[in-house]
Design a protein around this motif. Structure first.
Motif, PDB file in Angstrom:
ATOM      1  N   LEU A 146      -6.237  -0.140 -10.287  1.00  5.66           N
ATOM      2  CA  LEU A 146      -5.600   1.167 -10.172  1.00  5.66           C
ATOM      3  C   LEU A 146      -4.540   1.365 -11.245  1.00  5.66           C
ATOM      4  CD1 LEU A 146      -5.167   1.659  -6.317  1.00  5.66           C
ATOM      5  CD2 LEU A 146      -6.597   2.993  -7.860  1.00  5.66           C
ATOM      6  N   ASN A 147      -3.753   0.320 -11.478  1.00 12.50           N
ATOM      7  CA  ASN A 147      -2.710   0.409 -12.512  1.00 12.50           C
ATOM      8  C   ASN A 147      -3.329   0.654 -13.878  1.00 12.50           C
ATOM      9  OD1 ASN A 147      -0.197   0.299 -13.721  1.00 12.50           O
ATOM     10  ND2 ASN A 147      -0.217  -1.922 -13.912  1.00 12.50           N
ATOM     11  N   TYR A 148      -4.445  -0.033 -14.152  1.00 10.67           N
ATOM     12  CA  TYR A 148      -5.105   0.147 -15.449  1.00 10.67           C
ATOM     13  C   TYR A 148      -5.642   1.570 -15.595  1.00 10.67           C
ATOM     14  CZ  TYR A 148      -8.750  -0.225 -18.987  1.00 10.67           C
ATOM     15  OH  TYR A 148      -9.545  -0.003 -20.071  1.00 10.67           O
ATOM     16  N   HIS A 149      -6.327   2.041 -14.544  1.00 11.77           N
ATOM     17  CA  HIS A 149      -6.921   3.371 -14.637  1.00 11.77           C
ATOM     18  C   HIS A 149      -5.854   4.464 -14.650  1.00 11.77           C
ATOM     19  CE1 HIS A 149     -11.015   1.953 -14.395  1.00 11.77           C
ATOM     20  NE2 HIS A 149     -10.787   1.308 -13.260  1.00 11.77           N
TER      21      HIS A 149
ATOM     22  N   ALA B  24       0.829  -1.212   0.000  1.00 10.03           N
ATOM     23  CA  ALA B  24       0.000   0.000   0.000  1.00 10.03           C
ATOM     24  C   ALA B  24       0.860   1.258   0.000  1.00 10.03           C
ATOM     25  CB  ALA B  24      -0.934  -0.007   1.208  1.00 10.03           C
ATOM     26  N   SER B  25       1.988   1.208   0.752  1.00  6.61           N
ATOM     27  CA  SER B  25       2.910   2.354   0.741  1.00  6.61           C
ATOM     28  C   SER B  25       3.497   2.566  -0.644  1.00  6.61           C
ATOM     29  CB  SER B  25       4.023   2.125   1.769  1.00  6.61           C
ATOM     30  OG  SER B  25       3.488   1.992   3.071  1.00  6.61           O
ATOM     31  N   GLU B  26       3.840   1.467  -1.318  1.00  5.96           N
ATOM     32  CA  GLU B  26       4.369   1.598  -2.674  1.00  5.96           C
ATOM     33  C   GLU B  26       3.288   2.088  -3.640  1.00  5.96           C
ATOM     34  OE1 GLU B  26       6.099  -2.094  -3.753  1.00  5.96           O
ATOM     35  OE2 GLU B  26       7.746  -1.958  -2.296  1.00  5.96           O
ATOM     36  N   LEU B  27       2.036   1.654  -3.414  1.00  7.48           N
ATOM     37  CA  LEU B  27       0.948   2.184  -4.234  1.00  7.48           C
ATOM     38  C   LEU B  27       0.812   3.687  -4.052  1.00  7.48           C
ATOM     39  CD1 LEU B  27      -1.958  -0.411  -3.917  1.00  7.48           C
ATOM     40  CD2 LEU B  27      -0.566   0.075  -5.921  1.00  7.48           C
ATOM     41  N   ALA B  28       0.959   4.134  -2.786  1.00  8.67           N
ATOM     42  CA  ALA B  28       0.870   5.572  -2.533  1.00  8.67           C
ATOM     43  C   ALA B  28       1.982   6.338  -3.231  1.00  8.67           C
ATOM     44  CB  ALA B  28       0.904   5.838  -1.022  1.00  8.67           C
ATOM     45  N   LYS B  29       3.146   5.668  -3.452  1.00 10.24           N
ATOM     46  CA  LYS B  29       4.263   6.315  -4.143  1.00 10.24           C
ATOM     47  C   LYS B  29       4.157   6.186  -5.654  1.00 10.24           C
ATOM     48  CE  LYS B  29       7.399   5.429  -0.270  1.00 10.24           C
ATOM     49  NZ  LYS B  29       8.626   4.708   0.164  1.00 10.24           N
TER      50      LYS B  29
ATOM     51  N   GLU C 124      -8.351 -13.837   1.057  1.00 14.24           N
ATOM     52  CA  GLU C 124      -9.324 -13.081   0.270  1.00 14.24           C
ATOM     53  C   GLU C 124      -8.970 -11.594   0.249  1.00 14.24           C
ATOM     54  OE1 GLU C 124     -13.126 -13.872   1.877  1.00 14.24           O
ATOM     55  OE2 GLU C 124     -13.188 -15.989   1.229  1.00 14.24           O
ATOM     56  N   LEU C 125      -8.477 -11.096   1.392  1.00 12.43           N
ATOM     57  CA  LEU C 125      -8.044  -9.695   1.429  1.00 12.43           C
ATOM     58  C   LEU C 125      -6.871  -9.462   0.478  1.00 12.43           C
ATOM     59  CD1 LEU C 125      -8.231  -6.868   2.655  1.00 12.43           C
ATOM     60  CD2 LEU C 125      -6.736  -7.650   4.512  1.00 12.43           C
ATOM     61  N   ALA C 126      -5.922 -10.413   0.436  1.00 12.59           N
ATOM     62  CA  ALA C 126      -4.787 -10.288  -0.483  1.00 12.59           C
ATOM     63  C   ALA C 126      -5.258 -10.314  -1.934  1.00 12.59           C
ATOM     64  CB  ALA C 126      -3.777 -11.404  -0.222  1.00 12.59           C
ATOM     65  N   ASN C 127      -6.211 -11.225  -2.234  1.00 11.35           N
ATOM     66  CA  ASN C 127      -6.764 -11.254  -3.597  1.00 11.35           C
ATOM     67  C   ASN C 127      -7.442  -9.935  -3.951  1.00 11.35           C
ATOM     68  OD1 ASN C 127      -6.028 -13.845  -4.539  1.00 11.35           O
ATOM     69  ND2 ASN C 127      -7.646 -14.788  -3.309  1.00 11.35           N
ATOM     70  N   SER C 128      -8.224  -9.394  -3.015  1.00 13.90           N
ATOM     71  CA  SER C 128      -8.892  -8.114  -3.263  1.00 13.90           C
ATOM     72  C   SER C 128      -7.881  -6.994  -3.444  1.00 13.90           C
ATOM     73  CB  SER C 128      -9.837  -7.784  -2.101  1.00 13.90           C
ATOM     74  OG  SER C 128     -10.821  -8.788  -1.952  1.00 13.90           O
ATOM     75  N   PHE C 129      -6.786  -7.049  -2.653  1.00 13.14           N
ATOM     76  CA  PHE C 129      -5.743  -6.024  -2.785  1.00 13.14           C
ATOM     77  C   PHE C 129      -5.075  -6.105  -4.158  1.00 13.14           C
ATOM     78  CE2 PHE C 129      -1.513  -4.305  -2.353  1.00 13.14           C
ATOM     79  CZ  PHE C 129      -1.722  -3.146  -1.623  1.00 13.14           C
ATOM     80  N   ASN C 130      -4.767  -7.311  -4.595  1.00 16.54           N
ATOM     81  CA  ASN C 130      -4.142  -7.462  -5.916  1.00 16.54           C
ATOM     82  C   ASN C 130      -5.087  -7.006  -7.024  1.00 16.54           C
ATOM     83  OD1 ASN C 130      -1.722  -8.510  -4.910  1.00 16.54           O
ATOM     84  ND2 ASN C 130      -2.512 -10.591  -4.894  1.00 16.54           N
ATOM     85  N   LEU C 131      -6.383  -7.319  -6.877  1.00 17.21           N
ATOM     86  CA  LEU C 131      -7.360  -6.852  -7.865  1.00 17.21           C
ATOM     87  C   LEU C 131      -7.433  -5.328  -7.877  1.00 17.21           C
ATOM     88  CD1 LEU C 131      -9.588  -7.454  -9.927  1.00 17.21           C
ATOM     89  CD2 LEU C 131     -11.195  -7.641  -8.006  1.00 17.21           C
ATOM     90  N   MET C 132      -7.429  -4.743  -6.686  1.00 12.63           N
ATOM     91  CA  MET C 132      -7.445  -3.283  -6.604  1.00 12.63           C
ATOM     92  C   MET C 132      -6.204  -2.689  -7.247  1.00 12.63           C
ATOM     93  SD  MET C 132      -7.358  -0.867  -3.203  1.00 12.63           S
ATOM     94  CE  MET C 132      -5.675  -1.394  -2.895  1.00 12.63           C
TER      95      MET C 132
ATOM     96  N   GLU D 161       3.914   3.126  -7.338  1.00 11.77           N
ATOM     97  CA  GLU D 161       4.437   1.848  -7.828  1.00 11.77           C
ATOM     98  C   GLU D 161       3.303   0.839  -7.813  1.00 11.77           C
ATOM     99  OE1 GLU D 161       6.485  -0.877  -9.521  1.00 11.77           O
ATOM    100  OE2 GLU D 161       7.439   1.041  -9.115  1.00 11.77           O
ATOM    101  N   PHE D 162       2.840   0.466  -9.019  1.00  8.88           N
ATOM    102  CA  PHE D 162       1.672  -0.398  -9.125  1.00  8.88           C
ATOM    103  C   PHE D 162       2.029  -1.819  -9.564  1.00  8.88           C
ATOM    104  CE2 PHE D 162       0.208   3.924  -9.899  1.00  8.88           C
ATOM    105  CZ  PHE D 162      -0.822   4.015  -8.985  1.00  8.88           C
ATOM    106  N   HIS D 163       3.285  -2.205  -9.509  1.00 11.93           N
ATOM    107  CA  HIS D 163       3.683  -3.532  -9.971  1.00 11.93           C
ATOM    108  C   HIS D 163       3.967  -4.491  -8.811  1.00 11.93           C
ATOM    109  CE1 HIS D 163       3.912  -2.068 -14.080  1.00 11.93           C
ATOM    110  NE2 HIS D 163       4.605  -1.032 -13.646  1.00 11.93           N
TER     111      HIS D 163
END
Length: 567
Positions: A215-218, A181-186, A203-211, A188-190
């Motif tokens: 986010l990377n796509y958008h 999440a910290s890298e997403l805030a910076k 399930e939370l990890a799967n949801s995080f990866n989907l998010m 870094e979406f990979h």
């Protein structure tokens, strides 16, 4: 676990005390039964003495003065004087009421705690006291405490290990998700969170990866759209600027930045805010909510501002302005008007002269043959002048349209220059002008169109003769410089005024009439403009240098190599 341990210890301590009391009570009742069951007192006492536990003492009161105590076993110091029981009024009172007693007290003259149980005899004249040291209960309690503490310690260790293992399985993915999440805030979406389990954390990890993927796509799509918008804005020739209601610049492209810089420079502004001249127009658009347009002149250039309200759900949130540089259009309009005026002026004089002299001939104003021939000669000269003017206009139009045709060939430079100069030798002798040539070249030949370059050189030399006084000097110099041939025509004539020098290559430019020595040889004002187009079509440049009343120098360059496009 600690609370449970304390509760268990308290429970077992109370349990052992109650168990010891019940055990002593049972023994007291057994003693009571034995004593009363035997007719002979000694037999009952012996039986009691044999049955009593070694750690338990018993005192039997048959009456207030007749009592019996069993003998202590070896090493047992627990003993209470019978008088002590008689002295305890609360104990005696309870027994007198036919009640059992259970009490924990301290031995007389000792700090040792004991448990006392007493029951009255059936005739209520005596009492049976059974007591033992509390150390026995404490020993049992201590053993139980040790077992409980050991069990609690083992349980705490096991639960700690299990909790650490469980928390590791739970917190490790959460820590990785926090880092992701910290890298997403910076931006870094990979970063991908590994899915190790299929529970809620998985399930939370799967949801995080989907998010993350969404986010990377958008973000990628937004960056592409932003890049395309930026490229479109940068590639636009017109300036674009978008501001909000507070006149903060939201979008701007380089042409608009140049316009604002010029406007700030003209108004001596150094801050980052928009000039008031622009904000006033923007404010008018915000208030009227209608498209507005205005024209501004900044640093000698004409700009048209087309301003449109910026809407967000039918609410005006800003202004979008298109800044269009109309300088060239205005200049072209001016040139068109000047061209028409100049052509009309140039044609009006010869037409008027031809009309006047032809009328003189028709009306027989000229009586003699010589006069008529003179008038006819003037009409002929003016017709030639008109023909030359029209031809030069056609040549200039073709050149400006890019339709000039060059027949480039390798020409020997020195004979070419000498041939052109020979055409002016007679004129130089007549006007007593010193006419010289200086040719210094490593290359003997150069690639150019001889007819066109002869036209340029002839025009420059002819201008020099027309603006040079008698006994003046004209020099034609040719030399080589950086793989180019430089041709220069220098005279010490009247020169060109400084304010006229930038315009000598424009169409219909003419020097002051006072500077024209031979009015009969005045030009059309197109020669230098044509010469400039011819030189530039060869890939060269032409410049003019002059000092008024001192002289003029025209020079042009020609490449010494032929490009593939000219072969």
């Amino acid at each position: 676990m600690m609370i449970l341990t304390v509760l268990l210890l308290e429970f077992f301590e109370n349990f052992y005390i109650e168990d010891a009391e019940m055990n002593l009570l049972n023994q007291a009742e057994s003693v009571q039964s034995l004593v009363e069951s035997y007719q002979e007192e000694d037999v009952g006492i012996d039986t009691v003495n044999q049955l009593m536990d070694s750690s338990t003492r018993v005192t039997i009161f048959f009456d207030e003065h007749d009592y019996w105590q069993n003998e202590p076993t070896q090493g047992q110091e627990l003993a209470i004087e019978p008088s002590w029981f008689i002295a305890q009024s609360d104990i005696n009172q309870s027994l007198s009421q036919d009640e059992q007693i259970r009490e924990i007290t301290t031995l007389p003259n000792s700090e040792e705690d004991i448990i006392i149980v007493g029951v009255p005899t059936h005739d209520e004249e005596g009492a049976i006291y059974v007591y033992q040291s509390l150390n026995v209960v404490e020993e049992t309690t201590d053993q139980t405490t040790d077992i409980i503490l050991l069990s609690a310690t083992i349980a705490i260790v096991l639960t700690t290990i299990f909790a650490f293992f469980l928390s590791t399985r739970i917190t490790a993915p959460l820590i990785r998700m926090r880092k992701a999440a910290s890298e997403l805030a910076k931006g870094e979406f990979h970063t991908k969170v590994p899915v190790l389990t299929y529970d809620e954390v998985g399930e939370l990890a799967n949801s995080f990866n989907l998010m993350r993927r969404q986010l990377n796509y958008h973000i990628t799509a937004l960056n592409q759209e932003k890049s395309q918008l930026s490229s479109i804005l940068k590639s636009m020739a017109d300036g674009v600027i978008t501001v909000n209601k507070q006149f903060d610049v939201l979008i701007i492209n380089p042409p608009a930045e140049q316009f604002l810089e010029q406007l700030k420079y003209e108004n001596d502004l150094s801050n980052d805010h928009l000039p008031h001249l622009v904000t006033d127009h923007f404010n008018h658009v915000l208030n009227s909510e209608q498209e507005q347009s205005t024209e501004l002149t900044v640093q000698g250039r004409s700009y048209v501002l087309v301003m449109t309200p910026l809407y967000d759900d039918a609410v005006v949130v800003g202004v979008v302005a298109i800044i269009r540089d109309m300088t060239e259009e205005r200049q072209l309009d001016k040139l068109r008007k000047d061209f028409l005026a100049n052509v009309s002026h140039e044609l009006r004089t010869p037409i008027s002269m031809m009309q006047g002299y032809s009328e003189a001939i028709v009306d027989d104003v000229a009586e003699s043959k010589e006069e008529k021939q003179e008038l006819a000669q003037i009409i002929y000269d003016e017709s030639l002048r008109m023909n030359r003017l029209v031809n030069e206009l056609l040549d200039l139009a073709r050149m400006e349209a890019g339709h000039i045709q060059l027949n480039r060939e390798w020409i020997e430079i020195k004979p070419f220059v000498n041939r052109i100069m020979n055409k002016f030798m007679t004129l130089a002798d007549d006007q007593q002008i010193q006419f010289e040539a200086n040719i210094d070249l490593d290359h003997e030949t150069a690639p150019f169109d001889p007819d066109r370059i002869e036209q340029v050189l002839t025009n420059l030399i002819d201008n020099a003769f027309r603006h040079t006084a008698e006994e003046g000097m004209i020099t034609v110099s040719v030399w080589e410089q950086e793989r180019e041939m430089v041709v220069e025509v220098v005279d010490d004539g009247i020169g060109i005024a400084e304010e006229d020098l930038p315009f000598v290559f424009e169409r219909f430019y003419k020097s002051d009439k006072a500077r024209t020595r031979h009015q009969s040889k005045k030009g059309t004002g197109l020669g230098l403009s044509i010469a400039k187009h011819i030189v530039e079509s060869h890939g060269g440049t032409i410049i003019a240098r002059s000092k008024y009343q001192e002289g003029t120098a025209f020079s042009f360059t020609l490449p010494l190599t032929m490009d593939e496009s000219y072969k």
